[in-house]
Design a protein around this motif. Structure first.
Motif, PDB file in Angstrom:
ATOM      1  N   SER A  84       0.834  -1.210   0.000  1.00  0.00           N
ATOM      2  CA  SER A  84       0.000   0.000   0.000  1.00  0.00           C
ATOM      3  C   SER A  84       0.863   1.253   0.000  1.00  0.00           C
ATOM      4  O   SER A  84       0.366   2.347  -0.235  1.00  0.00           O
ATOM      5  CB  SER A  84      -0.956  -0.006   1.197  1.00  0.00           C
ATOM      6  OG  SER A  84      -0.234   0.204   2.389  1.00  0.00           O
ATOM      7  N   ARG A 126      -9.986   2.137  -3.490  1.00  0.00           N
ATOM      8  CA  ARG A 126     -10.497   1.368  -2.344  1.00  0.00           C
ATOM      9  C   ARG A 126      -9.478   0.388  -1.787  1.00  0.00           C
ATOM     10  O   ARG A 126      -9.624  -0.095  -0.665  1.00  0.00           O
ATOM     11  CB  ARG A 126     -11.741   0.578  -2.759  1.00  0.00           C
ATOM     12  CG  ARG A 126     -12.866   1.450  -3.239  1.00  0.00           C
ATOM     13  CD  ARG A 126     -14.116   0.640  -3.398  1.00  0.00           C
ATOM     14  NE  ARG A 126     -14.513   0.011  -2.123  1.00  0.00           N
ATOM     15  CZ  ARG A 126     -15.749  -0.311  -1.826  1.00  0.00           C
ATOM     16  NH1 ARG A 126     -16.711  -0.047  -2.678  1.00  0.00           N
ATOM     17  NH2 ARG A 126     -16.031  -0.898  -0.687  1.00  0.00           N
ATOM     18  N   TYR A 127      -8.479   0.041  -2.595  1.00  0.00           N
ATOM     19  CA  TYR A 127      -7.486  -0.926  -2.127  1.00  0.00           C
ATOM     20  C   TYR A 127      -6.550  -0.338  -1.074  1.00  0.00           C
ATOM     21  O   TYR A 127      -5.846  -1.068  -0.393  1.00  0.00           O
ATOM     22  CB  TYR A 127      -6.617  -1.415  -3.300  1.00  0.00           C
ATOM     23  CG  TYR A 127      -7.365  -2.174  -4.379  1.00  0.00           C
ATOM     24  CD1 TYR A 127      -8.550  -2.836  -4.093  1.00  0.00           C
ATOM     25  CD2 TYR A 127      -6.857  -2.255  -5.661  1.00  0.00           C
ATOM     26  CE1 TYR A 127      -9.221  -3.532  -5.075  1.00  0.00           C
ATOM     27  CE2 TYR A 127      -7.515  -2.957  -6.649  1.00  0.00           C
ATOM     28  CZ  TYR A 127      -8.695  -3.597  -6.358  1.00  0.00           C
ATOM     29  OH  TYR A 127      -9.347  -4.293  -7.335  1.00  0.00           O
ATOM     30  N   TYR A 128      -6.505   0.999  -0.993  1.00  0.00           N
ATOM     31  CA  TYR A 128      -5.471   1.641  -0.177  1.00  0.00           C
ATOM     32  C   TYR A 128      -6.033   2.228   1.100  1.00  0.00           C
ATOM     33  O   TYR A 128      -7.170   2.700   1.131  1.00  0.00           O
ATOM     34  CB  TYR A 128      -4.784   2.731  -1.003  1.00  0.00           C
ATOM     35  CG  TYR A 128      -4.059   2.170  -2.198  1.00  0.00           C
ATOM     36  CD1 TYR A 128      -2.736   1.780  -2.097  1.00  0.00           C
ATOM     37  CD2 TYR A 128      -4.718   1.987  -3.405  1.00  0.00           C
ATOM     38  CE1 TYR A 128      -2.072   1.238  -3.185  1.00  0.00           C
ATOM     39  CE2 TYR A 128      -4.068   1.443  -4.506  1.00  0.00           C
ATOM     40  CZ  TYR A 128      -2.741   1.070  -4.386  1.00  0.00           C
ATOM     41  OH  TYR A 128      -2.099   0.524  -5.453  1.00  0.00           O
ATOM     42  N   PRO A 129      -5.221   2.231   2.156  1.00  0.00           N
ATOM     43  CA  PRO A 129      -5.700   2.744   3.440  1.00  0.00           C
ATOM     44  C   PRO A 129      -5.955   4.255   3.433  1.00  0.00           C
ATOM     45  O   PRO A 129      -6.889   4.713   4.073  1.00  0.00           O
ATOM     46  CB  PRO A 129      -4.588   2.378   4.423  1.00  0.00           C
ATOM     47  CG  PRO A 129      -3.466   1.833   3.636  1.00  0.00           C
ATOM     48  CD  PRO A 129      -3.905   1.592   2.234  1.00  0.00           C
ATOM     49  N   SER A 130      -5.118   5.030   2.763  1.00  0.00           N
ATOM     50  CA  SER A 130      -5.415   6.483   2.730  1.00  0.00           C
ATOM     51  C   SER A 130      -5.179   7.018   1.316  1.00  0.00           C
ATOM     52  O   SER A 130      -4.181   7.663   1.036  1.00  0.00           O
ATOM     53  CB  SER A 130      -4.569   7.237   3.741  1.00  0.00           C
ATOM     54  OG  SER A 130      -3.208   7.138   3.407  1.00  0.00           O
TER      55      SER A 130
END
Lengths: 308, 271
Positions: free
Chosen positions: A92, A118-122
């Motif tokens: 990420s 959407r795959y990433y935390p921020s």
């Protein structure tokens, strides 16, 4: 450099240090070594450009750093992790723009970018990213209907939407027209200002000259030279070509002291020197002469087919 | 790090998101949707028109064939669809790009399963409607038969899905995927009691057919849509439901193990 805020500053730029460290990297395919004892360090926050002919080991090296390939020997650390064991959290923090882009033909630009976010935390804001790569007019266009250059920009959008600390760009501007290429260069500069570390692999030496803080030239799986674009090649880069004309025809001289030569010529001609040109070697000249020299030194110029 | 604790998105949530994206992609490719959904219906029309005789008192071949086509439809929208599309995604770099993101692999597979479930249910609904309206298929009224339909359908879909994902590694290129995948299902349809009545096949062919899941899925569908009396006409004089659960379950496990051991995110030649 302007418009830095467009992409939002990095919250976790990481302590000034080393983002990528490679020591003695070896990768063999069958009997031949595609990467043969490579050492490399990429500093946090810099744009590092990896240059080299096809089959030199650029893509193999990059793909080992990205965690796609295993290695046969050597120590590799990417953002503090061994890429061979990098998990989702490590991924990420990376952005990867591969050499070739997949189809995903029936989804729109907006859907693709929003979905990947959407795959990433921020993640970054999808709309801002689409704007940053200049696809706002194509937001609702299905990727099938995009031109080659537009599709490439979508690849870049998907690569940066996760707000990566380290961005891999593998020949990102292939197929761009000059205008799109300049727009892309601006984007890379903005990302750099945000604190993104960038590894740029390219065939275009002017691109490396424009963007890179440091350039590494790789041939036969080894690092041939490593420096800023201005200093690359050492003394070679300081030699200038002086061209002029007189009654006897065109002249050309290669010298390390062009100013002295031009002064002499001015005296000789009593003022203006006809057809005077002083040309510094471009990165391309330095690159080609370095490769030539390396080929001579090793005695055999192996041109192995590029592996992907 | 000054930012608050960062939560990685959950595999389940991303699986749902992937299923939505996959479905969009699937239903927007209109030509393939039309082909996928109409092929079994066209086959129904052809067979229903050619063979109009009864194969047992009160049971027409068309009824028998409709049950078989519902079973085949499950494998078309799971096994065949996935084996071909994943081979293409592997070749064109879709999988490689996904692997370069923090997306958990489970989300990708959940997305595929979700897409297959929706597509198979839609396909089964169409076949049931056409079969009931035109070919004398009796839709059962007993809830326990619908419950049976649910578990057989689900087990068949799961087996077809994992086997399709595993089989997608076999084609050497996207171009050859169709040629490597489609004949498998066509041959199975001949030896599994879809195009021909299973109990009338030569016994060696029955033995071969019984090794593969389609035979059991087709038999299971017959147990729902044919009269109870027809059980006596089946091999072993019964519907063999426990065996059906066992074989389909076994194939699902085999498929899952194959997936986990052989799935590749990059092309085979990519070292």
């Amino acid at each position: 450099m302007t418009a830095v805020t467009a992409l939002g500053a990095h919250s976790a730029a990481g302590a000034a240090g080393i983002s990528v460290s490679v020591r003695g990297l070896v990768k063999r395919y069958g009997g031949t070594a595609a990467v043969d004892g490579l050492d490399l360090e990429i500093r946090t926050g810099e744009v590092f450009s990896l240059l080299g002919p096809n089959g030199a080991g650029k893509t193999t090296t990059t793909e080992i750093l990205e965690g796609y390939r295993s290695r046969d020997a050597g120590e590799v650390t990417v953002l503090g992790q061994d890429p061979a064991h990098g998990g989702p959290l490590w991924r990420s923090r990376l952005g990867i723009v591969l050499q070739s882009s997949p189809e995903n033909a029936e989804l729109t630009v907006q859907e693709m970018v929003s979905h990947f976010a959407r795959y990433y935390p921020s993640p970054r804001d999808a709309d801002e990213v689409i704007e940053a790569v200049g696809l706002d007019a194509k937001r609702n266009t299905r990727t099938r209907a995009l031109s080659g250059g537009q599709r490439r920009r979508l690849d870049v959008a998907l690569g940066i939407v996760g707000r990566p600390e380290l961005l891999f760009l593998d020949e990102p501007t292939t197929g761009f027209d000059p205008e799109a290429r300049h727009a892309f260069w601006d984007l890379v500069r903005r990302l750099r200002c945000d604190g993104t570390t960038i590894l740029l692999t390219t065939h275009y030496l002017d691109e490396a000259e424009q963007l890179a803080d440091r350039v590494g030239i790789i041939a036969d799986g080894r690092l041939l030279a490593l420096d800023t674009p201005d200093h690359l090649g050492g003394r070679l880069a300081h030699r200038a070509r002086v061209r002029w004309q007189d009654g006897a025809g065109a002249h050309e001289e290669v010298t390390e002291h062009p100013t002295r030569l031009v002064t002499e010529l001015a005296v000789r001609h009593g003022g203006e020197v006809p057809g005077l040109e002083v040309v510094r070697p471009s990165l391309e000249d330095v690159y080609l002469s370095l490769l030539e020299k390396a080929a001579k030194d090793s005695g055999s110029a192996t041109t192995e087919e590029g592996r992907r | 790090m000054t930012s608050p604790a960062i939560h990685a998105p959950s595999a389940l949530g991303l699986g749902v998101a992937r299923a939505q994206i996959e479905l969009k992609q699937f239903f927007r490719e209109r030509s393939s949707v039309i082909f996928n959904f109409s092929f079994p219906v066209i086959m129904l029309f052809i067979f229903g028109s050619v063979f109009d005789g009864d194969i047992a008192p009160g049971v027409s071949f068309t009824q028998y064939f409709t049950a078989g086509m519902i079973a085949s439809g499950v494998f078309m929208s799971s096994f065949q669809e996935l084996a071909i599309t994943i081979a293409i995604e592997r070749e064109d770099g879709t999988l490689k790009r996904l692997r370069g993101t923090p997306m958990p692999p489970a989300a990708y597979f959940l997305g595929k399963i979700g897409m297959v479930l929706v597509a198979s249910v839609a396909q089964a609904a169409i076949l049931l409607g056409v079969g009931a309206a035109l070919f004398g298929l009796d839709l059962p009224s007993e809830p326990e038969l619908w419950l049976r339909f649910a578990w057989i359908f689900l087990l068949g879909t799961v087996a077809g899905t994992v086997l399709g994902i595993a089989y997608s590694s076999l084609p050497r290129s996207a171009k050859s995927a169709g040629a490597v995948v489609s004949p498998v299902l066509i041959v199975l349809m001949f030896i599994s009691g879809v195009y021909f009545v299973y109990s009338e096949l030569p016994s060696w062919m029955q033995t071969v057919g019984a090794l593969f899941p389609l035979k059991w899925l087709a038999g299971g569908m017959r147990s729902i849509f044919l009269p109870e009396s027809f059980a006596a006409e089946e091999v072993g004089d019964s519907w063999q439901l426990p065996e059906t659960a066992l074989v389909l379950g076994l194939w699902a496990v085999v498929g899952l193990v194959l997936c986990l051991r052989t799935f590749r995110w990059m092309r085979r030649d990519a070292g």
